[in-house]
Design a protein around this motif. Structure first.
Motif, PDB file in Angstrom:
ATOM      1  N   ASP A  22     -67.091  58.617 -40.863  1.00 45.84           N
ATOM      2  CA  ASP A  22     -67.240  58.090 -39.502  1.00 45.84           C
ATOM      3  C   ASP A  22     -68.689  57.717 -39.208  1.00 45.84           C
ATOM      4  N   PHE A  23     -68.861  56.582 -38.600  1.00 49.86           N
ATOM      5  CA  PHE A  23     -70.187  56.100 -38.169  1.00 49.86           C
ATOM      6  C   PHE A  23     -71.227  56.163 -39.285  1.00 49.86           C
ATOM      7  N   PHE A  24     -70.836  55.730 -40.460  1.00 49.41           N
ATOM      8  CA  PHE A  24     -71.755  55.816 -41.587  1.00 49.41           C
ATOM      9  C   PHE A  24     -72.931  54.846 -41.438  1.00 49.41           C
ATOM     10  N   LYS A  25     -72.691  53.742 -40.775  1.00 52.16           N
ATOM     11  CA  LYS A  25     -73.787  52.799 -40.547  1.00 52.16           C
ATOM     12  C   LYS A  25     -74.862  53.474 -39.679  1.00 52.16           C
ATOM     13  N   HIS A  26     -74.421  54.189 -38.640  1.00 53.72           N
ATOM     14  CA  HIS A  26     -75.365  54.945 -37.808  1.00 53.72           C
ATOM     15  C   HIS A  26     -76.161  55.922 -38.666  1.00 53.72           C
ATOM     16  N   PHE A  27     -75.452  56.564 -39.603  1.00 51.39           N
ATOM     17  CA  PHE A  27     -76.098  57.570 -40.458  1.00 51.39           C
ATOM     18  C   PHE A  27     -77.225  56.920 -41.260  1.00 51.39           C
ATOM     19  N   ASN A  28     -76.902  55.782 -41.909  1.00 56.01           N
ATOM     20  CA  ASN A  28     -77.919  55.066 -42.703  1.00 56.01           C
ATOM     21  C   ASN A  28     -79.072  54.597 -41.828  1.00 56.01           C
ATOM     22  N   ASP A  29     -78.740  54.107 -40.637  1.00 53.60           N
ATOM     23  CA  ASP A  29     -79.792  53.629 -39.732  1.00 53.60           C
ATOM     24  C   ASP A  29     -80.707  54.769 -39.300  1.00 53.60           C
ATOM     25  N   THR A  30     -80.143  55.955 -39.162  1.00 49.84           N
ATOM     26  CA  THR A  30     -80.910  57.106 -38.684  1.00 49.84           C
ATOM     27  C   THR A  30     -81.734  57.751 -39.804  1.00 49.84           C
ATOM     28  N   TYR A  31     -81.091  57.949 -40.948  1.00 47.43           N
ATOM     29  CA  TYR A  31     -81.734  58.762 -42.000  1.00 47.43           C
ATOM     30  C   TYR A  31     -82.206  57.951 -43.206  1.00 47.43           C
ATOM     31  N   GLY A  32     -81.817  56.692 -43.279  1.00 45.16           N
ATOM     32  CA  GLY A  32     -82.207  55.869 -44.428  1.00 45.16           C
ATOM     33  C   GLY A  32     -81.160  55.896 -45.529  1.00 45.16           C
ATOM     34  N   HIS A  33     -81.277  54.927 -46.436  1.00 40.31           N
ATOM     35  CA  HIS A  33     -80.229  54.765 -47.443  1.00 40.31           C
ATOM     36  C   HIS A  33     -80.258  55.833 -48.535  1.00 40.31           C
ATOM     37  N   THR A  34     -81.419  56.422 -48.770  1.00 41.32           N
ATOM     38  CA  THR A  34     -81.468  57.489 -49.783  1.00 41.32           C
ATOM     39  C   THR A  34     -80.647  58.682 -49.316  1.00 41.32           C
ATOM     40  N   GLU A  35     -80.839  59.039 -48.050  1.00 35.62           N
ATOM     41  CA  GLU A  35     -80.034  60.124 -47.480  1.00 35.62           C
ATOM     42  C   GLU A  35     -78.562  59.713 -47.423  1.00 35.62           C
ATOM     43  N   GLY A  36     -78.351  58.426 -47.156  1.00 35.17           N
ATOM     44  CA  GLY A  36     -76.977  57.912 -47.133  1.00 35.17           C
ATOM     45  C   GLY A  36     -76.297  58.119 -48.483  1.00 35.17           C
ATOM     46  N   ASP A  37     -77.030  57.826 -49.557  1.00 37.08           N
ATOM     47  CA  ASP A  37     -76.483  58.025 -50.903  1.00 37.08           C
ATOM     48  C   ASP A  37     -76.180  59.499 -51.165  1.00 37.08           C
ATOM     49  N   THR A  38     -77.094  60.348 -50.741  1.00 40.68           N
ATOM     50  CA  THR A  38     -76.878  61.785 -50.927  1.00 40.68           C
ATOM     51  C   THR A  38     -75.621  62.223 -50.179  1.00 40.68           C
ATOM     52  N   CYS A  39     -75.484  61.725 -48.965  1.00 39.88           N
ATOM     53  CA  CYS A  39     -74.301  62.045 -48.157  1.00 39.88           C
ATOM     54  C   CYS A  39     -73.027  61.618 -48.897  1.00 39.88           C
ATOM     55  N   LEU A  40     -73.034  60.401 -49.454  1.00 34.75           N
ATOM     56  CA  LEU A  40     -71.857  59.905 -50.177  1.00 34.75           C
ATOM     57  C   LEU A  40     -71.515  60.820 -51.352  1.00 34.75           C
ATOM     58  N   ARG A  41     -72.553  61.254 -52.074  1.00 34.99           N
ATOM     59  CA  ARG A  41     -72.331  62.132 -53.232  1.00 34.99           C
ATOM     60  C   ARG A  41     -71.729  63.469 -52.821  1.00 34.99           C
ATOM     61  N   VAL A  42     -72.274  64.041 -51.752  1.00 35.69           N
ATOM     62  CA  VAL A  42     -71.811  65.364 -51.311  1.00 35.69           C
ATOM     63  C   VAL A  42     -70.367  65.277 -50.793  1.00 35.69           C
ATOM     64  N   VAL A  43     -70.111  64.233 -50.011  1.00 39.75           N
ATOM     65  CA  VAL A  43     -68.751  64.051 -49.483  1.00 39.75           C
ATOM     66  C   VAL A  43     -67.776  63.810 -50.636  1.00 39.75           C
ATOM     67  N   ALA A  44     -68.184  62.969 -51.604  1.00 40.39           N
ATOM     68  CA  ALA A  44     -67.325  62.684 -52.765  1.00 40.39           C
ATOM     69  C   ALA A  44     -66.984  63.965 -53.515  1.00 40.39           C
TER      70      ALA A  44
END
Ligand code: MG
Length: 315
Positions: A184-206
């Motif tokens: 949910d609201f992953f674009k917001h997440f990337n906008d807030t924390y940056g794409h590196t954190e976004g990638d980490t989030c994807l890995r952890v969720v996966a």
């Protein structure tokens, strides 16, 4: 599991070799020569060879050409035609040098020729080379079906698995469930924390999804950017919804901060579930479309939740 772990984890320790010859003495010689380095299987005729290939999936077949009934060429052609066995490396073992026969063998997809009476050193060296080539090809093939970021199966793997699972469930008249998940609201997440954190989030969720869906025949794949898909054979809607809810709950419990999410302080996911008892003449895309629709509804009704539906025969 990430790619680097994957690579170090799958190097084959012992290759499998199938020896095919109508003369027991030839099989014995090769067996003696190879048994310390490889797992050896044996077949005495062409039909047996094909059956064994399907059953044990050897890396290499040492295939005698001159056999009664089905000869080596026929066996090779058969193996290369069947998707189950086409990847096996065929080395022909021939009674004498015959250029035309070698040409024919290579045209049929063989990787090498060995001549009888075999020279032990040459034979061992050639088999070792082919075994290395085979394991590297296998590794590349499996990496091509993995998502580089998360280590999950990728979309291509999903596209391969769904039709096979569909037919299997149709044959067994068993329900097939898929779960489509979206952060949910992953674009917001990337906008807030940056794409590196976004990638980490994807890995952890996966990883969390993979840990939650853990039966050996289930598949979890990265479907798109922040979308994941699970294929659950022999699973009805109640079971699939239960698994989806477990995933949704487990992602919240990770407590990954998401200060700009309008619905939670933490990262959440929404899930659409769809179930069908597949029929042979139904297109499998209706199952994905149905899950997509449920996912859309789950988003519409506030996110961080699961919605599911049964796909009926005439939809
Ligand atoms: Mg023979």
């Amino acid at each position: 599991m990430f790619i680097d772990e994957y690579i170090s984890g799958v190097a084959p320790i012992r290759g499998k070799i199938l020896l095919v010859d109508d003369q027991v003495v030839n099989i014995k010689i090769l067996h003696q020569l190879l048994q310390t380095d490889y797992d050896i299987y044996m077949a005495r005729d062409g039909h047996q060879a094909i059956d064994m290939c399907k059953k044990v999936k050897p890396d290499i077949v040492l295939l005698d050409i001159e056999m009664p009934m089905l000869n080596g060429f026929d066996v090779c052609a058969h193996l290369k035609k069947d998707p189950d066995t086409e990847d096996v490396a065929v080395i022909f073992v021939s009674g004498h040098f015959d250029e035309d026969k070698e040409v024919k063998g290579f045209q049929l997809g063989a990787v090498d020729f060995i001549h009888k009476p075999i020279n032990p050193v040459i034979t061992k060296a050639r088999i070792k080379n082919q075994m290395m080539a085979k394991s590297q090809t296998d590794l590349l093939r499996s990496i091509a079906l993995l998502d580089g970021l998360t280590g999950l199966a990728n979309r291509r793997k999903f596209d391969q698995v769904l039709p096979v699972t569909w037919l299997q469930c149709a044959r067994e008249k068993q329900p097939l469930t898929i779960i489509l998940l979206d952060i949910d609201f992953f674009k917001h997440f990337n906008d807030t924390y940056g794409h590196t954190e976004g990638d980490t989030c994807l890995r952890v969720v996966a990883q969390k999804i993979q840990d939650t869906v853990n039966r050996p025949y289930d598949l979890v794949a990265r479907y798109g950017g922040e979308e994941f898909i699970c294929v659950l054979p022999n699973t009805d809607l109640i079971g699939g919804t239960y698994v989806a809810q477990q995933i949704v709950d487990s992602i919240v419990s990770l407590k990954i901060a998401h200060i700009n999410s309008p619905i939670s302080k933490f990262v959440t996911v929404s899930a659409g579930v769809s179930t069908v008892v597949p029929m042979y003449d139904m297109p499998n895309k209706i199952l994905v479309e149905a899950a997509d629709k449920q996912l859309y509804l789950a988003k519409d009704r506030g996110r961080n939740r699961v919605l599911g539906c049964l796909v009926e025969e005439n939809t």
